[in-house]
Scaffold this motif. Structure first.
Motif, PDB file in Angstrom:
ATOM      1  N   PRO A   1      16.159 -46.713 -24.834  1.00  0.00           N
ATOM      2  CA  PRO A   1      16.911 -45.481 -24.586  1.00  0.00           C
ATOM      3  C   PRO A   1      17.653 -45.502 -23.255  1.00  0.00           C
ATOM      4  O   PRO A   1      17.128 -45.954 -22.234  1.00  0.00           O
ATOM      5  CB  PRO A   1      15.826 -44.401 -24.583  1.00  0.00           C
ATOM      6  CG  PRO A   1      14.582 -45.124 -24.175  1.00  0.00           C
ATOM      7  CD  PRO A   1      14.703 -46.506 -24.746  1.00  0.00           C
ATOM      8  N   LEU A   2      18.870 -44.984 -23.286  1.00  0.00           N
ATOM      9  CA  LEU A   2      19.708 -44.870 -22.096  1.00  0.00           C
ATOM     10  C   LEU A   2      20.197 -43.434 -21.975  1.00  0.00           C
ATOM     11  O   LEU A   2      20.258 -42.694 -22.959  1.00  0.00           O
ATOM     12  CB  LEU A   2      20.955 -45.768 -22.199  1.00  0.00           C
ATOM     13  CG  LEU A   2      20.815 -47.246 -22.504  1.00  0.00           C
ATOM     14  CD1 LEU A   2      22.203 -47.834 -22.762  1.00  0.00           C
ATOM     15  CD2 LEU A   2      20.143 -47.953 -21.347  1.00  0.00           C
ATOM     16  N   ILE A   3      20.574 -43.066 -20.747  1.00  0.00           N
ATOM     17  CA  ILE A   3      21.468 -41.930 -20.577  1.00  0.00           C
ATOM     18  C   ILE A   3      22.758 -42.477 -19.979  1.00  0.00           C
ATOM     19  O   ILE A   3      22.723 -43.387 -19.142  1.00  0.00           O
ATOM     20  CB  ILE A   3      20.883 -40.819 -19.678  1.00  0.00           C
ATOM     21  CG1 ILE A   3      20.360 -41.358 -18.353  1.00  0.00           C
ATOM     22  CG2 ILE A   3      19.838 -40.025 -20.425  1.00  0.00           C
ATOM     23  CD1 ILE A   3      19.924 -40.271 -17.380  1.00  0.00           C
ATOM     24  N   GLU A   4      23.868 -41.974 -20.456  1.00  0.00           N
ATOM     25  CA  GLU A   4      25.163 -42.329 -19.879  1.00  0.00           C
ATOM     26  C   GLU A   4      25.671 -41.127 -19.089  1.00  0.00           C
ATOM     27  O   GLU A   4      25.807 -40.029 -19.635  1.00  0.00           O
ATOM     28  CB  GLU A   4      26.175 -42.731 -20.940  1.00  0.00           C
ATOM     29  CG  GLU A   4      27.515 -43.132 -20.321  1.00  0.00           C
ATOM     30  CD  GLU A   4      28.526 -43.665 -21.325  1.00  0.00           C
ATOM     31  OE1 GLU A   4      29.706 -43.823 -20.950  1.00  0.00           O
ATOM     32  OE2 GLU A   4      28.137 -43.915 -22.484  1.00  0.00           O
TER      33      GLU A   4
ATOM     34  N   ILE B   1      26.234 -35.899 -19.597  1.00  0.00           N
ATOM     35  CA  ILE B   1      25.133 -36.867 -19.633  1.00  0.00           C
ATOM     36  C   ILE B   1      24.604 -36.853 -21.056  1.00  0.00           C
ATOM     37  O   ILE B   1      24.117 -35.812 -21.533  1.00  0.00           O
ATOM     38  CB  ILE B   1      24.005 -36.512 -18.651  1.00  0.00           C
ATOM     39  CG1 ILE B   1      24.541 -36.376 -17.222  1.00  0.00           C
ATOM     40  CG2 ILE B   1      22.904 -37.574 -18.702  1.00  0.00           C
ATOM     41  CD1 ILE B   1      23.483 -35.961 -16.208  1.00  0.00           C
ATOM     42  N   HIS B   2      24.739 -37.972 -21.733  1.00  0.00           N
ATOM     43  CA  HIS B   2      24.272 -38.010 -23.119  1.00  0.00           C
ATOM     44  C   HIS B   2      23.316 -39.181 -23.333  1.00  0.00           C
ATOM     45  O   HIS B   2      23.250 -40.108 -22.529  1.00  0.00           O
ATOM     46  CB  HIS B   2      25.447 -38.092 -24.099  1.00  0.00           C
ATOM     47  CG  HIS B   2      26.258 -39.351 -23.982  1.00  0.00           C
ATOM     48  ND1 HIS B   2      27.424 -39.408 -23.258  1.00  0.00           N
ATOM     49  CD2 HIS B   2      26.080 -40.591 -24.500  1.00  0.00           C
ATOM     50  CE1 HIS B   2      27.933 -40.634 -23.338  1.00  0.00           C
ATOM     51  NE2 HIS B   2      27.130 -41.369 -24.081  1.00  0.00           N
ATOM     52  N   ILE B   3      22.550 -39.093 -24.422  1.00  0.00           N
ATOM     53  CA  ILE B   3      21.599 -40.153 -24.741  1.00  0.00           C
ATOM     54  C   ILE B   3      22.224 -41.119 -25.742  1.00  0.00           C
ATOM     55  O   ILE B   3      23.071 -40.747 -26.563  1.00  0.00           O
ATOM     56  CB  ILE B   3      20.277 -39.582 -25.302  1.00  0.00           C
ATOM     57  CG1 ILE B   3      20.525 -38.755 -26.567  1.00  0.00           C
ATOM     58  CG2 ILE B   3      19.575 -38.748 -24.254  1.00  0.00           C
ATOM     59  CD1 ILE B   3      19.255 -38.239 -27.224  1.00  0.00           C
ATOM     60  N   GLU B   4      21.817 -42.367 -25.631  1.00  0.00           N
ATOM     61  CA  GLU B   4      22.243 -43.370 -26.603  1.00  0.00           C
ATOM     62  C   GLU B   4      21.269 -44.538 -26.551  1.00  0.00           C
ATOM     63  O   GLU B   4      20.439 -44.641 -25.642  1.00  0.00           O
ATOM     64  CB  GLU B   4      23.673 -43.841 -26.344  1.00  0.00           C
ATOM     65  CG  GLU B   4      23.905 -44.546 -25.034  1.00  0.00           C
ATOM     66  CD  GLU B   4      25.362 -44.939 -24.834  1.00  0.00           C
ATOM     67  OE1 GLU B   4      26.235 -44.300 -25.445  1.00  0.00           O
ATOM     68  OE2 GLU B   4      25.619 -45.889 -24.073  1.00  0.00           O
ATOM     69  N   GLU B   5      21.363 -45.408 -27.525  1.00  0.00           N
ATOM     70  CA  GLU B   5      20.504 -46.585 -27.547  1.00  0.00           C
ATOM     71  C   GLU B   5      21.258 -47.786 -26.985  1.00  0.00           C
ATOM     72  O   GLU B   5      22.485 -47.880 -27.073  1.00  0.00           O
ATOM     73  CB  GLU B   5      20.046 -46.884 -28.979  1.00  0.00           C
ATOM     74  CG  GLU B   5      21.189 -47.184 -29.934  1.00  0.00           C
ATOM     75  CD  GLU B   5      20.722 -47.542 -31.336  1.00  0.00           C
ATOM     76  OE1 GLU B   5      19.555 -47.932 -31.493  1.00  0.00           O
ATOM     77  OE2 GLU B   5      21.541 -47.444 -32.270  1.00  0.00           O
ATOM     78  N   ASP B   6      20.502 -48.708 -26.376  1.00  0.00           N
ATOM     79  CA  ASP B   6      21.096 -49.916 -25.825  1.00  0.00           C
ATOM     80  C   ASP B   6      21.316 -50.936 -26.943  1.00  0.00           C
ATOM     81  O   ASP B   6      20.722 -50.846 -28.023  1.00  0.00           O
ATOM     82  CB  ASP B   6      20.183 -50.508 -24.753  1.00  0.00           C
ATOM     83  CG  ASP B   6      20.947 -51.300 -23.699  1.00  0.00           C
ATOM     84  OD1 ASP B   6      22.136 -51.602 -23.933  1.00  0.00           O
ATOM     85  OD2 ASP B   6      20.359 -51.627 -22.652  1.00  0.00           O
TER      86      ASP B   6
END
Length: 478
Positions: free
Chosen positions: A149-152, A121-126
């Motif tokens: 902000p998202l988590i994938e 589970i990592h963070i990234e921007e949309d």
């Protein structure tokens, strides 16, 4: 030849923060186009992003809720690709050091249990959003979503059917909503899913060539896309063809997918550490602080309902499928309602009204205590069960009024005076001589008809238990 389906999922959940991942812009949905953006989230030269600490908190929380380990030292990376909705021409994500990793979620589907591994589970921007304008014969771009902000959440290829995938997605959505890291509103794009699917002959150990499907906007669409892709790949193999690794776009209206591009590998994105962002150092104290904020999760709550309240598993699963509904049930029980009685009202009469009028559990216009008070009115004999159903209807329509207030205002108090009920019974018997004679001639089911006539004559207000008792006494004395 029999084939086995192998499925892995990539789920993107928009985090419930008030500001974006690397700037102070609002994450509120539905703003006028290009009003929730600034030089940072639109990638203007010379700006520097700063990581929103709440984003890291939420990623740790999601990891702990899905049995993951937490990476003590991490970083963020640039994922490079060119597309109009990505103004920087790169997306800030995480490559080799995700915040959460190596977890799992247990599900029950198709009659058996399965453990689905969580790879990371990592963070990234949309990215932004392309708006296709048919009237202007062109496409506009809205950058409001840039930097949200998202988590994938990436699973292992442990899923073996579309039904297992559906159950997993429902379970994951429920967990994310319980821990309040995302509102999971698919209609607003808060929860999105990419499907990776391959097929292989039963008994073969090696995986087949997988294809990724994008633009899957609902769980039902995910199921349809998987069934289509499974059939497409099997038909291709049986006809002598070869499955090509590619990314496909799912069109739910037409019920088929089309090729978008051949599948990229990690090197195609040219990942490298983002030089503008500091490393992420997470100590044990930080993790424990987040762990203490975790609520009782759906599976634990379900098990408690079965054990402590003796609820059937079906009832417990139905109620815990929504955090808001479970909270409503808990408040009813805390206010004195017998658990099974509260469950019955929630699953039957309340659910029917909510389904008919499309009312979400979080929008129920009265409290669990109000439901407990309604049940208490039945138990005390103040109203009958049939009157209670009418009171419940008013509780949905007349927000803010308690069951007691509604009963008094509508004159719905149950008649429990024996003298009044005896008079009512004698009147009904006098008007239904045929049914009385049927009873005297051995047709005992005539009693049911006479009870119904008594309830009708009292407009549902008479105490049904008292009517049954006094009616039987009256018939025996005739």
């Amino acid at each position: 030849m029999e084939f086995e389906t192998v499925i892995g999922l990539e789920v993107h959940a928009e985090l419930a923060t008030k500001s974006k991942a690397f700037c102070g812009c609002s994450t509120q949905f539905g703003g006028e186009e290009n009003t929730h953006c600034c030089p940072i989230c639109t990638g203007m030269p010379g700006v520097l992003p700063v990581l929103n600490k709440k984003v890291v908190d939420f990623c740790i929380k999601a990891g702990l809720a899905t049995n993951c380990s937490i990476t003590p030292y991490g970083k963020q990376d640039r994922k490079n690709y060119f597309y109009p909705d990505l103004p920087k021409a790169y997306q800030i994500s995480q490559y080799d050091l995700p915040i959460s990793h190596d977890g799992y979620i247990d599900i029950v589907a198709d009659g058996h249990e399965r453990r689905v591994g969580i790879t990371r589970i990592h963070i990234e921007e949309d990215a932004g959003k392309l708006v296709h304008d048919a009237f202007a014969s062109g496409t506009k771009v809205d950058y409001n979503r840039c930097g949200v902000p998202l988590i994938e959440i990436v699973t292992e290829p442990d899923i073996r059917s579309s039904e297992e995938a559906r159950v997993f997605l429902e379970t994951l959505k429920n967990i994310l909503m319980y821990i309040e890291v995302s509102d999971c509103k698919m209609q607003e794009g808060s929860l999105r899913c990419d499907v990776n699917l391959s097929v292989r002959p039963v008994g073969q150990k090696e995986y087949g060539t997988r294809c990724e499907m994008k633009n899957v906007n609902s769980f039902s669409a995910a199921v349809r896309s998987m069934e289509y892709e499974k059939k497409r790949q099997i038909d291709l193999i049986l006809s002598g063809g070869t499955v090509t690794q590619e990314t496909r776009r799912w069109d739910d209206e037409k019920g088929h997918s089309t090729v978008m591009r051949t599948k990229e590998d990690a090197q195609d994105y040219r990942y490298f550490p983002d030089p503008d962002l500091m490393p992420i150092v997470i100590d044990e104290a930080w993790v424990e602080r987040i762990r203490k904020t975790l609520p009782e999760l759906p599976e634990a709550k379900k098990a408690r309902y079965v054990k402590d309240f003796a609820l059937p598993e079906y009832d417990a699963e139905f109620i815990t499928a929504s955090k808001a509904l479970a909270a409503f049930f808990d408040s009813a029980v805390d206010a004195g309602a017998q658990p099974k009685a509260a469950s019955n009202w929630i699953m039957s009469d309340m659910s029917k009204i909510m389904n008919d009028e499309e009312i979400l559990p979080e929008d129920i216009p009265f409290t669990g205590k109000d439901l407990a008070d309604l049940i208490a009115l039945i138990d005390k004999g103040t109203i009958s069960g049939s009157i209670a159903k009418k009171v419940l209807r008013f509780m949905f329509d007349e927000e803010g009024k308690t069951p007691e207030e509604i009963v008094k205002e509508k004159g719905m108090v149950q008649i429990s005076d024996e003298g009044a009920i005896k008079d009512l019974i004698m009147s009904v018997l006098a008007q239904n001589e045929k049914s009385v004679n049927d009873y005297k001639n051995g047709k005992k089911n005539a009693v049911g008809f006479l009870v119904g006539q008594c309830m009708k004559a009292s407009r549902g207000k008479a105490n049904p238990q008292l009517i049954n008792k006094l009616l039987n006494e009256a018939l025996e004395n005739i």
